[in-house]
Design an enzyme around this catalytic site. Structure first.
Site, PDB file in Angstrom:
ATOM      1  N   ASP A  56      93.258  73.024  32.767  1.00  0.00           N
ATOM      2  CA  ASP A  56      91.910  73.534  33.056  1.00  0.00           C
ATOM      3  C   ASP A  56      91.090  73.388  31.784  1.00  0.00           C
ATOM      4  O   ASP A  56      91.575  73.689  30.690  1.00  0.00           O
ATOM      5  CB  ASP A  56      92.005  75.016  33.491  1.00  0.00           C
ATOM      6  CG  ASP A  56      90.746  75.499  34.207  1.00  0.00           C
ATOM      7  OD1 ASP A  56      89.652  75.413  33.612  1.00  0.00           O
ATOM      8  OD2 ASP A  56      90.866  75.984  35.345  1.00  0.00           O
ATOM      9  N   ASN A  57      89.840  72.956  31.933  1.00  0.00           N
ATOM     10  CA  ASN A  57      88.983  72.824  30.740  1.00  0.00           C
ATOM     11  C   ASN A  57      88.199  74.102  30.455  1.00  0.00           C
ATOM     12  O   ASN A  57      87.366  74.130  29.554  1.00  0.00           O
ATOM     13  CB  ASN A  57      88.034  71.620  30.876  1.00  0.00           C
ATOM     14  CG  ASN A  57      86.995  71.809  31.980  1.00  0.00           C
ATOM     15  OD1 ASN A  57      86.967  72.857  32.641  1.00  0.00           O
ATOM     16  ND2 ASN A  57      86.151  70.813  32.178  1.00  0.00           N
ATOM     17  N   LYS A  72      81.383  73.483  41.552  1.00  0.00           N
ATOM     18  CA  LYS A  72      81.204  73.922  42.948  1.00  0.00           C
ATOM     19  C   LYS A  72      79.864  74.582  43.256  1.00  0.00           C
ATOM     20  O   LYS A  72      79.695  75.124  44.345  1.00  0.00           O
ATOM     21  CB  LYS A  72      82.335  74.878  43.323  1.00  0.00           C
ATOM     22  CG  LYS A  72      82.340  76.160  42.503  1.00  0.00           C
ATOM     23  CD  LYS A  72      83.231  77.224  43.104  1.00  0.00           C
ATOM     24  CE  LYS A  72      83.126  78.522  42.342  1.00  0.00           C
ATOM     25  NZ  LYS A  72      83.887  79.618  42.884  1.00  0.00           N
ATOM     26  N   SER A  95      86.322  71.002  51.657  1.00  0.00           N
ATOM     27  CA  SER A  95      85.443  72.078  52.111  1.00  0.00           C
ATOM     28  C   SER A  95      84.949  71.795  53.518  1.00  0.00           C
ATOM     29  O   SER A  95      84.774  70.628  53.907  1.00  0.00           O
ATOM     30  CB  SER A  95      84.261  72.153  51.150  1.00  0.00           C
ATOM     31  OG  SER A  95      83.217  72.907  51.727  1.00  0.00           O
ATOM     32  N   TYR A 139      77.086  68.233  45.956  1.00  0.00           N
ATOM     33  CA  TYR A 139      78.416  68.857  45.925  1.00  0.00           C
ATOM     34  C   TYR A 139      79.201  68.471  47.182  1.00  0.00           C
ATOM     35  O   TYR A 139      80.335  67.994  47.118  1.00  0.00           O
ATOM     36  CB  TYR A 139      78.301  70.390  45.836  1.00  0.00           C
ATOM     37  CG  TYR A 139      79.602  71.086  46.134  1.00  0.00           C
ATOM     38  CD1 TYR A 139      80.658  71.057  45.230  1.00  0.00           C
ATOM     39  CD2 TYR A 139      79.803  71.744  47.361  1.00  0.00           C
ATOM     40  CE1 TYR A 139      81.871  71.668  45.533  1.00  0.00           C
ATOM     41  CE2 TYR A 139      81.009  72.358  47.663  1.00  0.00           C
ATOM     42  CZ  TYR A 139      82.042  72.313  46.737  1.00  0.00           C
ATOM     43  OH  TYR A 139      83.247  72.906  47.044  1.00  0.00           O
ATOM     44  N   LYS A 147      82.681  66.005  47.798  1.00  0.00           N
ATOM     45  CA  LYS A 147      83.925  66.351  48.508  1.00  0.00           C
ATOM     46  C   LYS A 147      84.246  65.301  49.570  1.00  0.00           C
ATOM     47  O   LYS A 147      85.393  64.900  49.740  1.00  0.00           O
ATOM     48  CB  LYS A 147      83.794  67.739  49.154  1.00  0.00           C
ATOM     49  CG  LYS A 147      83.765  68.880  48.163  1.00  0.00           C
ATOM     50  CD  LYS A 147      85.128  69.063  47.498  1.00  0.00           C
ATOM     51  CE  LYS A 147      85.096  70.073  46.376  1.00  0.00           C
ATOM     52  NZ  LYS A 147      86.305  70.073  45.542  1.00  0.00           N
ATOM     53  N   ASN A 203      76.157  82.754  43.428  1.00  0.00           N
ATOM     54  CA  ASN A 203      75.543  81.987  44.519  1.00  0.00           C
ATOM     55  C   ASN A 203      76.033  82.477  45.867  1.00  0.00           C
ATOM     56  O   ASN A 203      75.339  82.348  46.865  1.00  0.00           O
ATOM     57  CB  ASN A 203      75.940  80.508  44.416  1.00  0.00           C
ATOM     58  CG  ASN A 203      75.438  79.867  43.158  1.00  0.00           C
ATOM     59  OD1 ASN A 203      74.247  79.905  42.887  1.00  0.00           O
ATOM     60  ND2 ASN A 203      76.340  79.307  42.365  1.00  0.00           N
TER      61      ASN A 203
HETATM   62  P1  NAD Z   1      86.432  77.801  40.172  1.00  0.00           P
HETATM   63  O1  NAD Z   1      85.221  77.276  39.489  1.00  0.00           O
HETATM   64  O2  NAD Z   1      86.764  79.229  40.009  1.00  0.00           O
HETATM   65  O3  NAD Z   1      87.705  76.933  39.747  1.00  0.00           O
HETATM   66  C1  NAD Z   1      87.618  75.583  39.361  1.00  0.00           C
HETATM   67  C2  NAD Z   1      88.335  75.443  38.036  1.00  0.00           C
HETATM   68  O4  NAD Z   1      88.289  74.084  37.626  1.00  0.00           O
HETATM   69  C3  NAD Z   1      87.699  76.284  36.922  1.00  0.00           C
HETATM   70  O5  NAD Z   1      88.708  77.044  36.312  1.00  0.00           O
HETATM   71  C4  NAD Z   1      87.111  75.249  35.962  1.00  0.00           C
HETATM   72  O6  NAD Z   1      87.152  75.702  34.614  1.00  0.00           O
HETATM   73  C5  NAD Z   1      88.011  74.043  36.215  1.00  0.00           C
HETATM   74  N1  NAD Z   1      87.384  72.737  35.966  1.00  0.00           N
HETATM   75  C6  NAD Z   1      86.165  72.309  36.363  1.00  0.00           C
HETATM   76  N2  NAD Z   1      85.979  71.034  35.993  1.00  0.00           N
HETATM   77  C7  NAD Z   1      87.126  70.643  35.351  1.00  0.00           C
HETATM   78  C8  NAD Z   1      87.535  69.444  34.750  1.00  0.00           C
HETATM   79  N3  NAD Z   1      86.737  68.369  34.704  1.00  0.00           N
HETATM   80  N4  NAD Z   1      88.769  69.392  34.183  1.00  0.00           N
HETATM   81  C9  NAD Z   1      89.575  70.493  34.204  1.00  0.00           C
HETATM   82  N5  NAD Z   1      89.231  71.657  34.757  1.00  0.00           N
HETATM   83  C10 NAD Z   1      88.021  71.730  35.343  1.00  0.00           C
HETATM   84  O7  NAD Z   1      86.295  77.420  41.710  1.00  0.00           O
HETATM   85  P2  NAD Z   1      87.182  77.864  42.961  1.00  0.00           P
HETATM   86  O8  NAD Z   1      86.339  78.707  43.837  1.00  0.00           O
HETATM   87  O9  NAD Z   1      88.505  78.355  42.511  1.00  0.00           O
HETATM   88  O10 NAD Z   1      87.327  76.456  43.694  1.00  0.00           O
HETATM   89  C11 NAD Z   1      88.459  75.623  43.500  1.00  0.00           C
HETATM   90  C12 NAD Z   1      88.233  74.337  44.261  1.00  0.00           C
HETATM   91  O11 NAD Z   1      88.008  74.649  45.631  1.00  0.00           O
HETATM   92  C13 NAD Z   1      87.007  73.546  43.790  1.00  0.00           C
HETATM   93  O12 NAD Z   1      87.324  72.179  43.844  1.00  0.00           O
HETATM   94  C14 NAD Z   1      85.966  73.890  44.830  1.00  0.00           C
HETATM   95  O13 NAD Z   1      85.009  72.874  44.974  1.00  0.00           O
HETATM   96  C15 NAD Z   1      86.813  74.038  46.085  1.00  0.00           C
HETATM   97  N6  NAD Z   1      86.189  74.881  47.111  1.00  0.00           N
HETATM   98  C16 NAD Z   1      85.803  76.160  46.778  1.00  0.00           C
HETATM   99  C17 NAD Z   1      85.184  76.953  47.734  1.00  0.00           C
HETATM  100  C18 NAD Z   1      84.710  78.345  47.396  1.00  0.00           C
HETATM  101  O14 NAD Z   1      83.873  78.889  48.136  1.00  0.00           O
HETATM  102  N7  NAD Z   1      85.200  78.991  46.335  1.00  0.00           N
HETATM  103  C19 NAD Z   1      84.983  76.455  49.040  1.00  0.00           C
HETATM  104  C20 NAD Z   1      85.409  75.156  49.349  1.00  0.00           C
HETATM  105  C21 NAD Z   1      86.014  74.381  48.367  1.00  0.00           C
HETATM  106  N1  UDP Z   2      73.807  84.703  51.723  1.00  0.00           N
HETATM  107  C1  UDP Z   2      72.818  85.678  51.608  1.00  0.00           C
HETATM  108  N2  UDP Z   2      72.519  86.147  50.355  1.00  0.00           N
HETATM  109  C2  UDP Z   2      73.155  85.703  49.230  1.00  0.00           C
HETATM  110  C3  UDP Z   2      74.161  84.712  49.360  1.00  0.00           C
HETATM  111  C4  UDP Z   2      74.460  84.231  50.628  1.00  0.00           C
HETATM  112  O1  UDP Z   2      72.229  86.100  52.598  1.00  0.00           O
HETATM  113  O2  UDP Z   2      72.824  86.156  48.116  1.00  0.00           O
HETATM  114  C5  UDP Z   2      74.175  84.224  53.078  1.00  0.00           C
HETATM  115  C6  UDP Z   2      74.010  82.724  53.274  1.00  0.00           C
HETATM  116  O3  UDP Z   2      72.698  82.431  53.699  1.00  0.00           O
HETATM  117  C7  UDP Z   2      75.081  82.438  54.332  1.00  0.00           C
HETATM  118  C8  UDP Z   2      76.178  83.453  54.024  1.00  0.00           C
HETATM  119  O4  UDP Z   2      75.543  84.490  53.256  1.00  0.00           O
HETATM  120  O5  UDP Z   2      74.577  82.735  55.629  1.00  0.00           O
HETATM  121  C9  UDP Z   2      77.327  82.874  53.184  1.00  0.00           C
HETATM  122  O6  UDP Z   2      76.773  82.236  52.041  1.00  0.00           O
HETATM  123  P1  UDP Z   2      77.692  81.728  50.847  1.00  0.00           P
HETATM  124  O7  UDP Z   2      76.790  81.140  49.797  1.00  0.00           O
HETATM  125  O8  UDP Z   2      78.621  82.808  50.410  1.00  0.00           O
HETATM  126  O9  UDP Z   2      78.586  80.593  51.523  1.00  0.00           O
HETATM  127  P2  UDP Z   2      78.161  79.194  52.192  1.00  0.00           P
HETATM  128  O10 UDP Z   2      76.686  79.135  52.304  1.00  0.00           O
HETATM  129  O11 UDP Z   2      78.727  78.191  51.271  1.00  0.00           O
HETATM  130  O12 UDP Z   2      78.827  79.195  53.525  1.00  0.00           O
END
Ligand code: NAD
Ligand code: UDP
Length: 338
Positions: A31-32, A84, A124, A149, A153, A198
């Protein structure tokens, strides 16, 4: 068996690293620390009462990858590393394509050179786009994600499909997450967003703990029962357990490029989530209705039956548990890991 976990210090990665250690795997995290701190892994080690190996480095750095892949005999890689934040991806698309797409290509090149061919990738639900009726199942064609983003994916999903078709040694799982929320039941590890959150749940939790004044609800005029957006929230520990099942399937099966939804199959509106959080925490969440957030869809929930059948996995934790665990984490760590 040793597993390389990229992005393992982050939110989902740290919970999965814990589940791996508890299941008896050895874990190496790369992890960076772009969006995480070393503290999450210290807590993972304390919870598991086992150590892991942490390497601070970047998936775009082929030298680091080659060294790591030569030093250890990895059975598989679980690849979370990436950026992300949807809004940031609109203003900084190159950073997103470089980290998420080029970074994954570099990782796969290094894996291929080292003879490691099992990969679990964090995709995702955003890859379905916004044109399908609910629930979303894996047989549907992918759509047009509405931001860089989401496109990053989808691009990686396609790269991985081509890779698996090109060489029968590859076995790849593309896991389409719905909305990960919650925290480990210990309250020791959880989601720690940098800056203004977010996502809905971290924002609600920061309002509850007094870090923010009021939640903005983005839109109350959607075609949903109460007018607010509906999503399929899944507990992060259910998600972590889904990764172990996917890993198991890759380790025991022939070459393929699998796609599995990881969701619960149940949608909840923003107002239902606020209500559930208030009941779980006993704290009232002040909110005001604002206009819709650009790019948001009205509804998004999964058909989880393919994963249930093929992975023998099912999300077990309900909305109340998601809220209780989010609140325990936030209350015990009001400033996150800082
Ligand atoms: P997060 O940001 O907490 O974790 C991602 C990790 O990757 C972080 O620790 C970051 O420091 C590290 N990182 C980023 N760029 C890097 C690089 N170039 N080299 C090494 N390390 C790097 O996010 P998360 O919520 O744990 O998400 C994990 C994965 O799941 C991501 O790929 C994200 O896109 C995907 N994802 C997350 C969600 C969500 O809502 N959390 C939903 C769908 C998909
Ligand atoms: N949302 C909201 N207020 C916020 C953040 C999110 O009303 O501050 C709403 C957003 O419009 C969506 C739901 O909550 O209907 C989930 O949003 P989130 O950003 O958590 O996930 P995603 O949009 O990626 O599904």
């Amino acid at each position: 068996m040793t597993i390389l976990v990229t992005g393992g210090a982050g939110y989902i990665g740290s919970h999965t690293a814990l589940a791996l250690l508890e299941a008896g795997y050895s874990v190496v995290v790369l992890d960076n620390l772009a969006n995480a701190s070393r503290e999450s892994l210290a807590r993972v080690e304390a919870l598991a009462e086992r150590t892991l190996t942490f390497v601070e480095g970047d998936i775009r750095d082929r030298g680091v990858l080659d060294r790591l892949l030569n030093e250890h005999e990895f059975s598989a890689v679980i690849h979370f590393a990436g950026l992300k934040a949807v809004g940031e991806s609109v203003s900084q698309p190159l950073g997103y394509y470089e980290n998420n797409v080029s970074g994954t290509v570099t990782l796969c090149q290094a894996m291929q050179a080292a003879g490691v061919f099992k990969l679990v990738f964090s995709s995702s639900a955003t890859v379905y786009g916004d044109e399908h009726p609910m629930p979303l199942h894996e047989g549907l064609p992918t759509g047009k994600p509405t931001n860089p983003y989401g496109r990053s994916k989808l691009m990686v999903e396609e790269v991985l499909q081509d890779l698996a078709h090109s060489d029968t040694r590859w076995s790849i799982a593309r896991l389409r997450y719905f909305n990960p929320v919650g925290a480990h039941e210990s309250g020791q590890i959880g989601e720690d967003p940098q800056g203004i959150p977010n996502n809905l749940l971290p924002y609600v939790a920061q309002v509850a703990v007094g870090r923010r004044d009021c939640l903005a609800v983005y839109g109350s005029d959607y075609a949903t029962p109460d007018g607010t957006g509906v999503r399929d929230y899944i507990h992060v520990m259910d998600l972590a357990e889904g990764h172990l099942c996917a890993l198991n399937t890759l380790l025991n099966n022939k070459n393929d490029c699998y796609t599995w939804n990881l969701g619960t199959g149940q949608g909840y509106s923003v107002l239902e989530v606020i209500d559930a959080f208030e009941r779980a925490s006993g704290v009232t969440i002040p909110y005001r209705i604002e206009s819709r957030r650009p790019g948001d869809v009205a509804t998004c929930w999964s058909d989880p039956t393919l994963a249930e059948r093929e992975l023998v996995w099912k999300a077990k934790r309900d909305l109340t548990t998601m809220m209780v665990d989010t609140w325990r984490w936030q209350q015990r760590n009001p400033q996150g890991y800082r």
